[in-house]
Design an enzyme around this catalytic site. Structure first.
Site, PDB file in Angstrom:
ATOM      1  N   SER A 114       1.746  -8.563 -32.025  1.00  0.00           N
ATOM      2  CA  SER A 114       1.887  -8.552 -30.566  1.00  0.00           C
ATOM      3  C   SER A 114       0.518  -8.735 -29.946  1.00  0.00           C
ATOM      4  CB  SER A 114       2.491  -7.205 -30.132  1.00  0.00           C
ATOM      5  OG  SER A 114       2.371  -7.002 -28.740  1.00  0.00           O
ATOM      6  N   TYR A 126       3.310   2.083 -29.765  1.00  0.00           N
ATOM      7  CA  TYR A 126       3.574   0.666 -30.018  1.00  0.00           C
ATOM      8  C   TYR A 126       2.277  -0.071 -30.359  1.00  0.00           C
ATOM      9  CZ  TYR A 126       5.332  -4.091 -29.234  1.00  0.00           C
ATOM     10  OH  TYR A 126       5.688  -5.409 -29.380  1.00  0.00           O
TER      11      TYR A 126
END
Length: 253
Positions: free
Chosen positions: A141, A154
């Protein structure tokens, strides 16, 4: 481009994973998708089988469990005879600051996003070694490259994926096993829809999210799938240990 290449896509029943499975199938690959939801898997396979009835299959399993990860890989090899490409795409998102994140939530994010990549890669390695090579593509990501606000668990998981990618690439380079990662920013997926629906002003949230990206919009799953396809292709044989941004310019700032 991928004629008869056997590909396993975790988290392949929706969003980015489904787009990857669809693109690979269109390129001639044999595709096994894995997801925790049998119902979602069955729906995805029904949609994909128009691209080749005998070239698409699924298994419902949880990548955060070592037994399931091994089962996913073993079942793929049993079904299609080998494994050429592993796409570690399964992932979940949590938007909470550290002080509000429970230990259980932390463990869940790390187990699925990071440990799942480790477990599936570990299960695939013996087959790649025996075959003389293979390709692993991990879904990281933009949050795996720099910090984002309000999602430390995350960010930690995806930062781990990015560096795990580099480490495995170094370990396996001499064994013809390439390991790369794709780092998307915000993509128009069910995950984004769920986050938007949690907001008081859904449309304002989506507008603000789009404007965070220099190109002025969020990405499409198909755009991420193209980057994964590029990394999977034989033409990318000199690429390993890379973290490729697909982010509308967000990490260029």
């Amino acid at each position: 481009m991928l004629r008869d290449k056997v590909t396993l896509v975790t988290g392949g029943s929706s969003g980015i994973g489904f787009a990857i499975a669809e693109r690979f199938a269109r390129e001639g690959a044999k595709v096994m998708i894995a997801s925790r939801s049998r119902e979602k898997c069955e729906d995805a396979v029904k949609r994909l089988r128009k691209l080749g009835e005998d070239r698409i299959d699924y298994i419902a399993a949880d990548v955060s469990k070592s037994s399931d990860s091994k089962l996913i890989v073993d079942r793929t090899v049993k079904r299609f005879g080998r494994l050429d490409i592993l796409v570690n795409n399964a992932g979940v998102y949590l938007e909470k600051r550290a002080e509000d994140t429970t230990e259980q939530e932390w463990d869940s994010i790390i187990d699925i996003n990071l440990k799942g990549v480790f477990l599936c890669s570990k299960a695939a390695y013996p087959y790649f070694k025996k075959q003389g090579g293979g390709v692993i593509i991990n879904m990281s990501s933009d949050a795996g490259l720099y910090g984002n606000r309000n999602c430390p668990a995350y960010c930690a998981s995806k930062g781990g994926v990015s560096n795990l990618t580099r480490a495995m690439a170094l370990d396996y380079a001499k064994e013809n096993i390439r390991v790369n990662a794709v780092c998307p920013a915000t993509i128009d997926t069910p995950m984004l829809e769920r986050e938007a629906n949690r907001r008081e002003d859904r449309e304002e949230y989506l507008k603000a999210t789009a404007e965070e990206h220099p190109v002025g919009r969020v990405g499409k799953p198909e755009e991420v799938a193209f980057a994964v396809l590029m990394l999977a292709a034989d033409g990318a044989s000199f690429m390993t240990g890379a973290n490729i941004s697909v982010d509308g310019g967000i990490t260029a700032r």
